[in-house]
Write a protein that holds these residues in place. Structure first.
Motif, PDB file in Angstrom:
ATOM      1  N   GLN A 207       0.830  -1.206   0.000  1.00 15.47           N
ATOM      2  CA  GLN A 207       0.000   0.000   0.000  1.00 15.47           C
ATOM      3  C   GLN A 207       0.870   1.264   0.000  1.00 15.47           C
ATOM      4  O   GLN A 207       0.594   2.216  -0.740  1.00 15.47           O
ATOM      5  CB  GLN A 207      -0.925   0.001   1.214  1.00 15.47           C
ATOM      6  CG  GLN A 207      -1.951   1.124   1.207  1.00 15.47           C
ATOM      7  CD  GLN A 207      -3.011   0.926   2.268  1.00 15.47           C
ATOM      8  OE1 GLN A 207      -2.861   0.120   3.187  1.00 15.47           O
ATOM      9  NE2 GLN A 207      -4.100   1.654   2.165  1.00 15.47           N
ATOM     10  N   VAL A 208       1.926   1.253   0.791  1.00 18.87           N
ATOM     11  CA  VAL A 208       2.847   2.393   0.824  1.00 18.87           C
ATOM     12  C   VAL A 208       3.546   2.544  -0.526  1.00 18.87           C
ATOM     13  O   VAL A 208       3.671   3.645  -1.064  1.00 18.87           O
ATOM     14  CB  VAL A 208       3.882   2.220   1.954  1.00 18.87           C
ATOM     15  CG1 VAL A 208       4.981   3.288   1.846  1.00 18.87           C
ATOM     16  CG2 VAL A 208       3.215   2.309   3.317  1.00 18.87           C
ATOM     17  N   SER A 211       1.311   4.085  -3.124  1.00 16.70           N
ATOM     18  CA  SER A 211       0.643   5.329  -2.736  1.00 16.70           C
ATOM     19  C   SER A 211       1.076   6.502  -3.612  1.00 16.70           C
ATOM     20  O   SER A 211       0.339   7.479  -3.752  1.00 16.70           O
ATOM     21  CB  SER A 211       0.922   5.651  -1.262  1.00 16.70           C
ATOM     22  OG  SER A 211       2.310   5.888  -1.048  1.00 16.70           O
ATOM     23  N   GLN A 212       2.269   6.412  -4.195  1.00 19.53           N
ATOM     24  CA  GLN A 212       2.760   7.436  -5.123  1.00 19.53           C
ATOM     25  C   GLN A 212       3.362   6.727  -6.329  1.00 19.53           C
ATOM     26  O   GLN A 212       4.563   6.800  -6.570  1.00 19.53           O
ATOM     27  CB  GLN A 212       3.797   8.339  -4.456  1.00 19.53           C
ATOM     28  CG  GLN A 212       3.299   9.059  -3.217  1.00 19.53           C
ATOM     29  CD  GLN A 212       4.366   9.944  -2.598  1.00 19.53           C
ATOM     30  OE1 GLN A 212       4.897  10.861  -3.221  1.00 19.53           O
ATOM     31  NE2 GLN A 212       4.686   9.664  -1.337  1.00 19.53           N
ATOM     32  N   SER A 220       8.496   7.139  -1.338  1.00 20.12           N
ATOM     33  CA  SER A 220       7.414   6.551  -0.532  1.00 20.12           C
ATOM     34  C   SER A 220       7.937   5.391   0.311  1.00 20.12           C
ATOM     35  O   SER A 220       8.076   5.510   1.531  1.00 20.12           O
ATOM     36  CB  SER A 220       6.287   6.074  -1.445  1.00 20.12           C
ATOM     37  OG  SER A 220       6.788   5.176  -2.445  1.00 20.12           O
TER      38      SER A 220
END
Length: 265
Positions: A207-208, A211-212, A220
């Motif tokens: 997810q991290v 995220s970008q 990130s």
């Protein structure tokens, strides 16, 4: 049952194309005595040919009106519930051979398809296979390859645990009412020996990372790893979509104990 009015809040689009229904049933290839579970049977378009081949079928239906109608069928066992609240480990499938793994099928509500897939991920070890009708765009993401726009969080989390393939295209006119998107059917077969990994940690890491997704991972995931004092080798000069599933898994294993995969079996 054709008089039922589809409810938007349940994301109801009822399959009505006989040729498509036959193709799905052939793809599933149900057999007598199997532990078959259908999510969202609706107007029973898929339910009827399935129960004819299996002998007895367990169905999960949230709509109380549809659940009441389905209970009139002598060979259906109806679980009236939100599928996200169903404990598949405790689910009893009458008529199934002892020790049978679950065969899960369904036309999933498109508005909550991803939460359902993640919910079932926790029970993958109890499942023989899954066949789901989904928005084609979602299936493209599920089976997406690295370095493509389809590849993302859903791709990584599901490909770690399943072998998957898109087996059938389904146009909007196959439903009543027709959805505004193309659909497809995906086959999901749990891997016999998935990499042993802390599932929660893998999910957080991925997810991290995504995220970008347009930026390099050092912006990130790099900061996330620094906060955990990670000193191992991992190339952060890439974008999230360029990292294969096995490398995300290996990084997760390097960060902590690999114990929670057992809970998914």
């Amino acid at each position: 049952m054709a008089s039922h009015i589809p409810r938007k809040r349940f994301g109801q689009h009822f399959l009505s194309d006989g040729a498509i229904i036959d193709a799905i049933v052939r793809g599933i290839s149900p057999r007598p005595g199997q532990a078959m579970v259908e999510i969202g049977p609706g107007l029973a378009a898929l339910t009827q040919p399935l129960v004819e081949r299996v002998g007895r079928l367990t169905v999960i239906e949230l709509d109380r009106d549809l659940a009441a109608r389905l209970r009139k069928h002598p060979h259906l066992d109806v679980v009236e519930s939100d599928v996200l609240k169903v404990d598949f480990a405790s689910l009893v499938v009458p008529g199934a051979a002892p020790g049978s793994k679950l065969r899960v099928v369904g036309n999933l509500p498109y508005n909550i398809s991803s939460p359902i897939l993640f919910h079932l991920l926790g029970f993958a070890g109890l499942v023989e296979d899954q066949h789901f009708m989904l928005q084609k765009e979602v299936i493209d993401r599920m089976v997406g390859s690295p370095a493509t726009s389809d590849y993302g969080r859903l791709s990584v989390m599901l490909q770690w645990r399943y072998e998957m393939e898109n087996i059938l295209f389904v146009p909007p006119e196959s439903f009543d009412p027709p959805p505004r998107v193309d659909s497809a059917v995906v086959r999901m077969v749990p891997r016999a020996r998935p990499a042993d990994v802390d599932v929660g940690l893998l999910e957080e890491l991925v997810q991290v990372a995504f995220s970008q997704r347009r930026k390099l991972l050092r912006h990130s995931l790099g900061k996330w790893l620094d906060a955990r004092d990670f000193s191992g080798a991992f190339d952060l000069q890439r974008r999230a979509e360029e990292v294969p599933v096995e490398q995300y898994v290996a990084l997760t294993q390097a960060l902590g104990p690999t114990s929670t995969v057992a809970s998914a079996q």
